[in-house]
Scaffold this active site. Structure first.
Site, short mmCIF file in Angstrom:
data_model
loop_
_atom_site.label_atom_id
_atom_site.label_comp_id
_atom_site.label_asym_id
_atom_site.label_seq_id
_atom_site.Cartn_x
_atom_site.Cartn_y
_atom_site.Cartn_z
CB VAL A 21 -0.94 0.01 1.23
CG1 VAL A 21 -1.68 1.33 1.32
CG2 VAL A 21 -1.91 -1.15 1.14
CG ASP A 39 9.28 -0.35 5.79
OD1 ASP A 39 8.13 -0.46 5.33
OD2 ASP A 39 9.81 -1.22 6.52
CB THR A 89 -4.13 -3.05 10.94
OG1 THR A 89 -4.78 -2.89 9.66
CG2 THR A 89 -3.63 -1.70 11.40
CB THR A 124 -7.77 -1.85 7.67
OG1 THR A 124 -7.65 -1.65 6.26
CG2 THR A 124 -9.20 -2.27 8.01
CB CYS A 264 -8.20 -6.37 2.60
SG CYS A 264 -7.14 -4.92 2.46
NE ARG A 335 0.66 -8.45 3.36
CZ ARG A 335 0.24 -7.20 3.24
NH1 ARG A 335 0.27 -6.39 4.28
NH2 ARG A 335 -0.22 -6.75 2.09
#
Length: 438
Positions: A21, A39, A89, A124, A264, A335
């Site tokens: 993202v 990062d 998250t 999120t 997500c 992920r």
């Protein structure tokens, strides 16, 4: 106004978290304003500095041409006035939200925050996190007062990893702010890179809720198709044929059954459920959908075992090859991949499957799941082929390519499990293979 200072390059914009993202956001803004890309992962920063895009979201050439100042030095954030937080998250093992990354990012930004700054969260979260958790951290670490010394907003990420059609600039961006002034500033900044425009939410909580709800909606719809697929399997009806017939109606939603993973859809509903349960409401629809989707890996594994038994194979001695490890096609992101659920279930039957994925990073697969990826050229003498992810490389398989991967045995003893229905069912069955699809 901060907007004009950014455009005139009197001030800088920082992106915190350079994954699937954050990195596309940093590159997009880098074409308009001065950008600091931060990062904590020094290895990732070194790759970006070398012109390598490990996410494949924008490509190596775009990284090489980008003017983004990639860094792992948090003090560089003091040079920026507009901060975008794009850290992951995830959820804990007990399915509760893991806010550690977003809290950690808030600490880092807070101790490097200067007066007049704006901090926008894209990660999120459930409604209330930005104002009740993040702002207090920013204030504590900076010694500054939100609403007076700095402003905060929320703009949920909507990037679809691996999607080269619905890219960042073509997706309407939801924006929100702590007050009208910050809302207008944030909207103006995002409009620099979002061609589709922005939607100004009435509050930060509304923007937070919109994100978890839009993914929960998709989760529920896919769960419905998954439940149908399980029922049709018992009825000996081809789910794909049913969907093709159903989709001839103009208002069909065109969802398909499948493994629901990723950062997500497989995660966001739990954020919504967590906050709802804190308020005394126990979800029925959302939780049911999650249970169905979380169980699909085991369902597919059981189908594999059933097909092997029918094919007269000794289950523990069967060589099963799984094609695909990432959570979706043509994307390196592993992920929350539900393919791992298939693998774990097969191991319970004494099967150690061979896994092939040309897109996944071998080190990540081993570190996250303990899976040693194999090369396609190494595959031979298989009893069962499982097509779990619809990568282009697998979509292009011909019947002859498939036949070379099996061991010498009667055709009816060769099993193909096509989770994504990417093969031509009629051609496969005509040759006598045992074929199963979701």
């Amino acid at each position: 106004m901060l907007f004009y200072d950014l455009v005139n390059k009197k001030e800088k914009l920082a992106v915190i978290g350079l994954g699937y993202v954050g990195m596309p956001i940093a590159v997009a803004f880098g074409k308009k304003v001065d950008v600091i890309g931060f990062d904590l992962n020094e290895k990732k920063i070194d790759l970006y500095k070398s012109g390598i895009d490990p996410t494949n979201e924008v490509g190596n050439e775009a990284i090489k041409q980008s003017a983004v100042d990639f860094t792992s030095d948090e003090t560089k954030l003091r040079e920026a006035k507009f901060h975008i937080v794009a850290v992951p998250t995830p959820i804990n093992l007990d399915k509760t939200p893991d806010l550690t990354p977003v809290e950690g990012a808030s600490v880092i930004i807070g101790r490097n925050l200067t007066k007049g700054s704006i901090v926008v969260y894209e990660s999120t979260v459930y409604p209330g996190v930005t104002e009740d958790i993040c702002i207090p951290i920013l204030e504590k670490e900076s010694g500054l007062k939100c609403g007076v010394d700095f402003k905060v907003g929320y703009s949920p990420e909507r990037i679809n990893p691996g999607d080269k059609v619905h890219t960042l600039d073509k997706i309407i961006k939801i924006v929100s702010g702590i007050d009208n002034e910050s809302l207008e500033e944030i909207a103006g900044v995002y409009e620099l890179v979002i061609e589709a425009g922005v939607h100004k939410a009435s509050s930060i909580k509304v923007a937070e809720a919109a994100k978890v709800v839009e993914n929960s909606q998709r989760d529920i719809n896919i769960a419905f198709m998954n439940e149908l697929a399980m029922v049709f399997d018992r009825m000996n009806i081809d789910t794909k044929d049913v969907i093709e017939a159903m989709n001839t109606k103009w208002n069909a939603l065109k969802f398909n059954p499948g493994l629901v993973g990723g950062h997500c859809i497989g995660v966001d509903p739990y954020y919504f459920l967590y906050e709802a349960e804190k308020l005394g409401y126990h979800s029925q629809i959302i939780l049911s959908g999650r249970k169905i989707n979380d169980g699909m890996g085991e369902f597919v594994a059981n189908a594999i075992i059933k097909e092997l038994i029918i094919a007269n194979k000794v289950v523990k001695q069967s060589k099963v090859v799984i094609f695909g490890m990432t959570f979706k096609e043509n994307c390196p992101d592993i992920r929350n991949s539900k393919v791992s659920d298939i693998i774990l279930s097969l191991k319970e039957y004494g099967i150690e499957p061979v896994v092939v994925d040309p897109h996944a990073d071998a080190d990540e697969a081993f570190n996250q799941y303990g899976i040693q990826l194999a090369d396609l050229t190494e595959i031979k003498d298989a009893d069962c082929l499982v097509f779990a992810v619809a990568h282009n490389e697998f979509n292009n398989f011909k019947v002859d390519d498939i036949s070379k991967l099996f061991k010498e045995s009667p055709t009816e003893e060769k099993v193909i499990v096509d989770v994504k229905s990417i093969l031509n069912k009629q051609d496969i069955k005509k040759l006598g293979y045992r074929y199963w699809s979701l």
